[in-house]
Design an enzyme around this catalytic site. Structure first.
Site, short mmCIF file in Angstrom:
data_model
loop_
_atom_site.label_atom_id
_atom_site.label_comp_id
_atom_site.label_asym_id
_atom_site.label_seq_id
_atom_site.Cartn_x
_atom_site.Cartn_y
_atom_site.Cartn_z
N CYS A 132 36.60 79.65 49.07
CA CYS A 132 36.78 78.98 50.35
C CYS A 132 36.71 80.00 51.47
CB CYS A 132 38.11 78.22 50.34
SG CYS A 132 39.29 78.67 51.57
N GLU A 133 35.91 79.68 52.47
CA GLU A 133 35.68 80.67 53.52
C GLU A 133 36.88 80.80 54.46
OE1 GLU A 133 32.14 79.33 55.45
OE2 GLU A 133 33.20 78.02 56.82
N HIS A 134 37.82 79.89 54.37
CA HIS A 134 38.99 79.96 55.25
C HIS A 134 40.06 80.91 54.72
CE1 HIS A 134 37.56 75.70 56.37
NE2 HIS A 134 37.07 76.57 57.21
N HIS A 135 40.14 81.01 53.40
CA HIS A 135 41.21 81.81 52.80
C HIS A 135 40.72 82.86 51.81
CE1 HIS A 135 43.01 77.89 53.98
NE2 HIS A 135 43.97 78.66 54.44
N GLN A 173 33.63 73.01 50.84
CA GLN A 173 33.09 72.11 49.83
C GLN A 173 32.06 71.14 50.42
OE1 GLN A 173 36.05 70.31 47.27
NE2 GLN A 173 34.70 68.57 46.83
N HIS A 201 41.21 73.24 45.11
CA HIS A 201 41.23 74.37 46.04
C HIS A 201 42.55 75.11 45.88
CE1 HIS A 201 37.74 73.21 48.74
NE2 HIS A 201 37.86 72.17 47.92
N CYS A 203 43.72 77.31 47.72
CA CYS A 203 44.42 77.45 49.00
C CYS A 203 45.27 76.23 49.30
CB CYS A 203 43.43 77.71 50.14
SG CYS A 203 42.25 76.38 50.40
ZN LIG Z 1 40.96 77.38 51.94
#
Ligand SMILES: [Zn+2]
Length: 246
Positions: A132-135, A173, A201, A203
């Site tokens: 995941c590119e956020h975490h 996703q 996920h 995260c």
């Molecule tokens: Zn994430």
């Protein structure tokens, strides 16, 4: 999206990353066409081989950053268990993002065929692992890919590798789902494409006190899969679940 323009030249890739890229582009012993299956075709999981030790170039940037993270969270980067961690993390990120370096032309090489066939082709239970590119935490699950040919089909073994090419990147996703659908739309010009991705996920499930639904489902439908209820219903029936709105 800058993932095409700034990708390193193939010769610059570390050996371990090159191996993964080669594996996605060109499975050993793959002769391209491995049959056309109507309805639901189960796939074998792609081999998620990890190279142990490779010639990852040392510029030290990632290693230094990892040492800083370790220090910031109160760890001692010099203790024995952590001494090799920055190097491992460096190599791991290159491997987990090897999809940026996959050449789509090499991936589909000689595996698109003119076939007079216009029924739905479904490949499901395709396992994938992404970040995941956020975490920068993993999300993973399975993808189901279907299309209705318009005179052209792609070798079945290629479809899981298309998923792999997009999964081995920093992702969300929704975009992963869309990219797989658009790739097939672009390359095959089929009558329609449907992609459903289900993933957990880390995260979402590791953080916080809330325990949201642990599986997220996304779908992308193009062409007949979008415009014709019956087609969508057939696709979702292959996935063993009711079609939304059908
Ligand atoms: Zn994430």
């Amino acid at each position: 999206m800058s993932d095409r323009s700034d990708k390193p030249k193939a010769r610059d890739l570390p050996d371990d990353v090159r191996r993964i890229v080669d594996e996605i582009e060109n499975e050993i012993g793959d002769d391209g066409f491995d049959g056309l299956v109507t309805g639901a075709a189960e796939t074998t999981p792609p081999r998620g081989r990890r190279s142990k030790r490779g010639a990852t170039p040392v510029n030290g940037g990632i290693e230094e950053a990892v040492r800083q993270i370790l220090t910031e969270i109160g760890e001692d980067p010099t203790r024995e268990g952590l001494a090799a961690t920055p190097d491992r993390v460096h190599r791991m990120y290159h491997e987990l993002t090897a999809g940026y370096h996959v050449d789509p032309e090499r991936l589909i090489n000689k595996a698109i065929f003119d076939v007079d066939y216009s029924e739905m082709v479904v490949v499901k239970d395709i396992p994938f692992y992404s970040l995941c590119e956020h975490h920068l935490l993993p999300f993973f699950g399975t993808a189901a890919v279907a299309y209705i040919p318009r005179g052209r089909v792609i070798g079945l073994s290629k479809i899981p590798r298309v998923v792999e090419m997009y999964a081995r990147r920093l992702q969300v996703q929704e975009r992963l789902t869309q990219q797989v659908a658009e790739f097939l739309q672009d390359r095959l010009n089929p009558q329609g494409v449907g992609v459903v991705v289900e993933a957990t996920h880390l995260c979402a499930v590791m953080r916080g006190v809330r325990k949201p639904g642990t599986v997220m489902t996304t779908s992308a439908v193009l062409g007949l899969f979008r415009s014709r209820d019956r087609t969508r219903a057939e696709f979702f029936a292959h996935l063993d679940r009711p079609a939304p709105g059908a």
